[in-house]
Design a protein around this motif. Structure first.
Motif, PDB file in Angstrom:
ATOM      1  N   TYR A 198     -31.049   4.467 -13.993  1.00  0.00           N
ATOM      2  CA  TYR A 198     -29.755   4.671 -14.751  1.00  0.00           C
ATOM      3  C   TYR A 198     -28.796   3.856 -13.800  1.00  0.00           C
ATOM      4  O   TYR A 198     -28.115   3.568 -13.109  1.00  0.00           O
ATOM      5  N   SER A 215     -30.414   4.683 -20.994  1.00  0.00           N
ATOM      6  CA  SER A 215     -30.024   4.764 -19.894  1.00  0.00           C
ATOM      7  C   SER A 215     -28.950   3.509 -18.755  1.00  0.00           C
ATOM      8  O   SER A 215     -28.265   3.982 -17.904  1.00  0.00           O
ATOM      9  N   GLU A 226     -25.918   5.920 -19.277  1.00  0.00           N
ATOM     10  CA  GLU A 226     -25.819   6.644 -18.099  1.00  0.00           C
ATOM     11  C   GLU A 226     -24.964   5.479 -16.975  1.00  0.00           C
ATOM     12  O   GLU A 226     -24.409   5.740 -16.559  1.00  0.00           O
ATOM     13  N   ALA A 227     -25.805   4.387 -17.198  1.00  0.00           N
ATOM     14  CA  ALA A 227     -25.288   2.987 -15.787  1.00  0.00           C
ATOM     15  C   ALA A 227     -23.679   3.371 -15.852  1.00  0.00           C
ATOM     16  O   ALA A 227     -23.278   3.218 -14.755  1.00  0.00           O
TER      17      ALA A 227
END
Length: 236
Positions: free
Chosen positions: A9, A47, A50-51
């Motif tokens: 992420y 991911s 989350e990023a």
């Protein structure tokens, strides 16, 4: 461009930020869907989430429910503690106060802690570990972890003292975590590991080790916040 390896992420967040800075995504633009970004970068939907949460935390994007993700600004925003902290001296005073109080507190907690105290600390450690992936930076759980250490001393006056500065502590924790979420030199895993070591020392009832771990953690916090404040304000 596809990416791999650990801390995916963070890599995705870096790439998206570079695209925003280069005007590939301009301020006000709507980013591609999470599914499309996952395909583009060859990573999981989790991911990408989350990023995006990381970029939201540092102010670069805004996530609008039912609409999508909008580019808000090009540069990350750090250190917005507010009117009470607009000078380097004021920031130092808070961080020094935390170090003085919490170093003594953790030593007492290591001697006095109960099984219930440890269970509560573990609960907040687990919540901290989920930070970013659950859309937060983790400062609420971070504060509760430190307040539980104070409660473990069985000293009501100490608990009152910690509660009196708790909002200021939470502000400093939030800023630290924002910096760790987006920094090529630091990772959230460092913060988590420092808290785990504090917990382990308390669990072992090793007051000297607990003090060392707390001091090491708070030194990291102090150095991180002051370095970023200096950079932002060109303090020499």
């Amino acid at each position: 461009m596809k990416i791999s390896n650990s801390k995916i992420y963070e890599q995705v967040a870096d790439l998206l930020l570079e695209q925003i800075k280069s005007d590939e995504f301009k301020i006000g633009d709507k980013l591609p869907s999470i599914q499309k970004l996952a395909t583009t970068y060859g990573v999981s939907v989790a991911s990408i989430r989350e990023a995006l949460n990381a970029l939201r935390t540092i102010g670069v994007i805004e996530i609008k429910q039912g609409y999508g993700t909008i580019v808000k600004q090009k540069e990350p925003t750090f250190f917005e503690i507010g009117e009470k902290f607009n000078s380097l001296d004021q920031i130092k005073e808070l961080l020094e106060l935390r170090q003085i109080i919490e170093s003594a507190t953790v030593a007492k907690a290591a001697k006095m802690r109960t099984k219930e105290d440890l269970e509560t600390m573990r609960h907040y450690l687990n919540k901290m570990e989920k930070a970013v992936s659950d859309g937060t930076s983790g400062e609420e759980a971070d504060l509760d972890f430190h307040l539980t250490i104070a409660k473990a001393t069985n000293n009501s006056l100490l608990v009152d003292l910690m509660n009196n500065i708790s909002e200021l502590m939470k502000d400093s924790m939030k800023e630290t975590r924002k910096i760790f979420i987006y920094s090529r030199q630091k990772t959230m895993e460092i913060l988590q590991d420092e808290h785990e070591k504090i917990f382990n020392a308390i669990e072992q009832q090793d007051d000297e080790l607990a003090t060392q771990c707390m001091n090491r953690h708070l030194t990291t916090v102090i150095n991180t916040i002051l370095a970023n404040f200096n950079e932002k304000n060109n303090v020499l």
